[in-house]
Design a protein around this motif. Structure first.
Motif, PDB file in Angstrom:
ATOM      1  N   UNK A  51     -62.724  -2.022  78.951  1.00  0.00           N
ATOM      2  CA  UNK A  51     -61.953  -2.364  80.155  1.00  0.00           C
ATOM      3  C   UNK A  51     -61.358  -3.772  80.127  1.00  0.00           C
ATOM      4  N   UNK A  52     -61.876  -4.645  79.274  1.00  0.00           N
ATOM      5  CA  UNK A  52     -61.472  -6.052  79.359  1.00  0.00           C
ATOM      6  C   UNK A  52     -60.553  -6.516  78.234  1.00  0.00           C
ATOM      7  N   UNK A  53     -60.622  -5.858  77.089  1.00  0.00           N
ATOM      8  CA  UNK A  53     -59.824  -6.322  75.954  1.00  0.00           C
ATOM      9  C   UNK A  53     -58.447  -5.655  75.982  1.00  0.00           C
ATOM     10  N   UNK A  54     -57.424  -6.361  75.515  1.00  0.00           N
ATOM     11  CA  UNK A  54     -56.094  -5.758  75.415  1.00  0.00           C
ATOM     12  C   UNK A  54     -56.038  -4.793  74.240  1.00  0.00           C
ATOM     13  N   UNK A  55     -56.772  -5.152  73.193  1.00  0.00           N
ATOM     14  CA  UNK A  55     -56.822  -4.307  71.996  1.00  0.00           C
ATOM     15  C   UNK A  55     -58.248  -4.338  71.482  1.00  0.00           C
ATOM     16  N   UNK A  56     -58.718  -3.199  70.985  1.00  0.00           N
ATOM     17  CA  UNK A  56     -60.036  -3.197  70.360  1.00  0.00           C
ATOM     18  C   UNK A  56     -59.894  -2.667  68.937  1.00  0.00           C
ATOM     19  N   UNK A  57     -60.284  -3.486  67.989  1.00  0.00           N
ATOM     20  CA  UNK A  57     -60.307  -3.053  66.590  1.00  0.00           C
ATOM     21  C   UNK A  57     -61.755  -2.655  66.308  1.00  0.00           C
ATOM     22  N   UNK A 106     -76.998  -6.618  62.649  1.00  0.00           N
ATOM     23  CA  UNK A 106     -76.320  -7.874  62.994  1.00  0.00           C
ATOM     24  C   UNK A 106     -75.857  -8.687  61.787  1.00  0.00           C
ATOM     25  N   UNK A 107     -76.650  -8.704  60.713  1.00  0.00           N
ATOM     26  CA  UNK A 107     -76.267  -9.541  59.573  1.00  0.00           C
ATOM     27  C   UNK A 107     -75.136  -8.934  58.744  1.00  0.00           C
ATOM     28  N   UNK A 108     -74.848  -7.681  58.978  1.00  0.00           N
ATOM     29  CA  UNK A 108     -73.860  -7.019  58.126  1.00  0.00           C
ATOM     30  C   UNK A 108     -72.491  -6.895  58.797  1.00  0.00           C
ATOM     31  N   UNK A 109     -72.463  -7.209  60.092  1.00  0.00           N
ATOM     32  CA  UNK A 109     -71.191  -7.165  60.821  1.00  0.00           C
ATOM     33  C   UNK A 109     -70.137  -8.122  60.256  1.00  0.00           C
ATOM     34  N   UNK A 110     -70.523  -9.341  59.837  1.00  0.00           N
ATOM     35  CA  UNK A 110     -69.482 -10.262  59.358  1.00  0.00           C
ATOM     36  C   UNK A 110     -68.678  -9.704  58.197  1.00  0.00           C
ATOM     37  N   UNK A 111     -69.356  -8.948  57.324  1.00  0.00           N
ATOM     38  CA  UNK A 111     -68.665  -8.439  56.139  1.00  0.00           C
ATOM     39  C   UNK A 111     -67.665  -7.348  56.519  1.00  0.00           C
ATOM     40  N   UNK A 112     -67.836  -6.778  57.700  1.00  0.00           N
ATOM     41  CA  UNK A 112     -66.891  -5.766  58.184  1.00  0.00           C
ATOM     42  C   UNK A 112     -65.838  -6.417  59.077  1.00  0.00           C
ATOM     43  N   UNK A 119     -70.525  -9.189  69.082  1.00  0.00           N
ATOM     44  CA  UNK A 119     -71.780  -8.713  68.478  1.00  0.00           C
ATOM     45  C   UNK A 119     -72.070  -7.278  68.928  1.00  0.00           C
ATOM     46  N   UNK A 120     -72.886  -6.598  68.178  1.00  0.00           N
ATOM     47  CA  UNK A 120     -73.208  -5.215  68.505  1.00  0.00           C
ATOM     48  C   UNK A 120     -73.917  -5.109  69.856  1.00  0.00           C
ATOM     49  N   UNK A 121     -73.588  -4.081  70.663  1.00  0.00           N
ATOM     50  CA  UNK A 121     -74.311  -3.877  71.926  1.00  0.00           C
ATOM     51  C   UNK A 121     -75.770  -3.486  71.678  1.00  0.00           C
ATOM     52  N   UNK A 122     -76.084  -3.097  70.433  1.00  0.00           N
ATOM     53  CA  UNK A 122     -77.470  -2.709  70.120  1.00  0.00           C
ATOM     54  C   UNK A 122     -78.343  -3.917  69.803  1.00  0.00           C
ATOM     55  N   UNK A 123     -77.701  -5.073  69.725  1.00  0.00           N
ATOM     56  CA  UNK A 123     -78.453  -6.280  69.401  1.00  0.00           C
ATOM     57  C   UNK A 123     -79.424  -6.622  70.524  1.00  0.00           C
ATOM     58  N   UNK A 141     -64.856  -5.015  67.585  1.00  0.00           N
ATOM     59  CA  UNK A 141     -66.115  -4.557  68.170  1.00  0.00           C
ATOM     60  C   UNK A 141     -66.610  -3.303  67.463  1.00  0.00           C
ATOM     61  N   UNK A 142     -67.896  -3.064  67.645  1.00  0.00           N
ATOM     62  CA  UNK A 142     -68.511  -1.899  67.020  1.00  0.00           C
ATOM     63  C   UNK A 142     -67.965  -0.615  67.659  1.00  0.00           C
ATOM     64  N   UNK A 143     -67.832   0.404  66.814  1.00  0.00           N
ATOM     65  CA  UNK A 143     -67.405   1.710  67.300  1.00  0.00           C
ATOM     66  C   UNK A 143     -68.271   2.155  68.471  1.00  0.00           C
ATOM     67  N   UNK A 144     -67.640   2.665  69.501  1.00  0.00           N
ATOM     68  CA  UNK A 144     -68.405   3.188  70.630  1.00  0.00           C
ATOM     69  C   UNK A 144     -68.852   2.115  71.601  1.00  0.00           C
ATOM     70  N   UNK A 145     -68.441   0.875  71.397  1.00  0.00           N
ATOM     71  CA  UNK A 145     -68.801  -0.200  72.324  1.00  0.00           C
ATOM     72  C   UNK A 145     -67.918  -0.065  73.569  1.00  0.00           C
ATOM     73  N   UNK A 146     -68.414   0.666  74.564  1.00  0.00           N
ATOM     74  CA  UNK A 146     -67.603   0.971  75.746  1.00  0.00           C
ATOM     75  C   UNK A 146     -67.415  -0.246  76.639  1.00  0.00           C
TER      76      UNK A 146
END
Ligand code: M6R
Length: 368
Positions: free
Chosen positions: A316-322, A329-335, A277-281, A307-312
């Motif tokens: 450090x924890x993910x092997x890959x970040x797309x 929040x409601x529009x993230x699923x479509x992306x 989820x977005x860190x801005x949530x 994850x959302x762009x700029x989600x710092x």
């Protein structure tokens, strides 16, 4: 017919932006949702005390996304039920229940039978359908068409984002009739929805990395998907696509459920997609999912975060970040779903499988 694409599924993924844009066309007037096709149902919509969504497969996952939004905006309880479970358990229905069916083909027998059952037991029925004049819309009191255009590949892609769009339009229309959302909030949501097609385009433009990952993973035997809130149905959709196209064992989980059992599956080398989820949530869901990622990593699994762009915080924890563009929040699923569609297609391609016509499956399931 494939317009230069190697298969219909690729063409249809590329049409996801248009599927959303065309479904919005003519349904927003002066920044407010106006659904003239539901005019006859408007009084019913003011009176209903419950919405039950019936659908199968990907359409049911779109329904689950829609549930979060319709409940939030219109303040009406919404449940989602697999159509084939619905009529065999004597569901409680009344003239104040609206049964919303979702079907790309409009011919799915399980969904059709659920709609007929609902109508026979006094409920009002609304069909969200992608096929003009199909059986399910004909059997329903009203219809809200998705305009994704014909979907040929067995795996549903552009229909999914169009179904979410239609559900959001429905939710905003219902909220307007019931005066449950202030006008400013309504307008902001409409703006967000209108911005989705351009954002999906950005996701499509940056899909190279997910394709590379898919090609490296041709030998993978099991993939898990985690998401929370509207990211949960996205996780289910990612898993379904991988099962049906790449014949890989895949499971989608609600991230909060991890500690209630599925964490026992986590072992070194296991691949886990996490829809973050977005860190801005405001509801701190982001922090909770990041902590899930840490738990998974601590057990040696490999995390691919969407994850959302700029989600710092995930870096450090993910092997890959797309990365996906910023959205409410409601529009993230479509992306977030777009890389998962691409991943399943490319993994199936890497395995040399028929992307458009996976084994044992039919585009419309017209038997029970
Ligand atoms: O035509 P429908 O939307 O009613 O189809 C429902 C499901 O059969 C369908 O979404 C199925 O799950 C897809 N093959 C998933 O990609």
């Amino acid at each position: 017919e494939k317009g230069g694409w190697p298969n219909f599924m690729s063409k249809e993924i590329s049409e996801e932006p248009e599927a959303v844009a065309n479904t919005l066309l003519g349904r927003v007037t002066d920044g407010l949702v106006q659904l003239d096709e539901l005019a006859e149902l408007d009084q019913t919509l003011r009176d209903i005390d419950r919405v039950t969504i019936v659908a199968c497969g990907t359409a049911a996952y779109a329904g689950m996304v829609g549930k979060y939004a319709v409940e939030q905006w219109a303040r009406v309880p919404v449940e989602v039920e697999l159509a084939h479970e619905f009529r065999y358990r004597e569901p409680v229905l009344s003239e104040r229940t609206l049964v919303v069916s979702i079907s790309q083909s409009g011919e799915t027998m399980d969904t059709l039978m659920a709609v007929k059952y609902a109508a026979e037991h006094g409920a009002k029925t609304l069909s969200i359908c992608n096929t003009q004049g199909a059986t399910i819309p004909r059997e329903s009191d009203a219809v809200l068409y998705t305009h994704a255009g014909p979907e040929v590949a067995v795996a549903s892609t552009k229909a999914f984002v169009a179904q979410i769009t239609a559900l959001y339009l429905f939710g905003l229309h219902l909220a307007r009739l019931r005066a449950s959302l202030d006008e400013r909030a309504h307008r902001d949501l409409v703006t967000e929805l209108t911005d989705v097609p351009a954002k999906i385009d950005l996701v499509l433009d940056t899909s190279e990395r997910i394709s590379e990952l898919a090609h490296w993973m041709a030998d993978t035997r099991s993939v898990l998907f985690l998401g929370r809130h509207v990211g949960y149905p996205v996780a289910l959709e990612g898993a379904l696509k991988l099962k049906e196209l790449a014949y890989i064992h895949a499971e989608g989980f609600a991230a909060g459920e991890l500690k209630h059992g599925p964490i026992a599956l986590i072992e070194p080398g296991q691949i886990v997609f996490v829809v973050v989820p977005s860190p801005r949530d405001e509801r701190s869901l982001h922090a909770k999912v990041v902590s899930n990622i840490q738990e998974i990593r601590a057990r040696g699994a490999r995390v691919i975060a969407i994850a959302e762009q700029g989600d710092a915080a995930v870096l450090p924890f993910a092997d890959e970040v797309i990365q996906i563009p910023l959205a409410g929040p409601f529009f993230e699923p479509m992306l977030a779903v777009v890389p998962l569609h691409i991943f399943a297609r490319d993994l199936a391609t890497a395995k040399g499988l028929d992307v458009d016509q996976p084994r044992n499956l039919a585009k419309s399931v017209t038997v029970e």
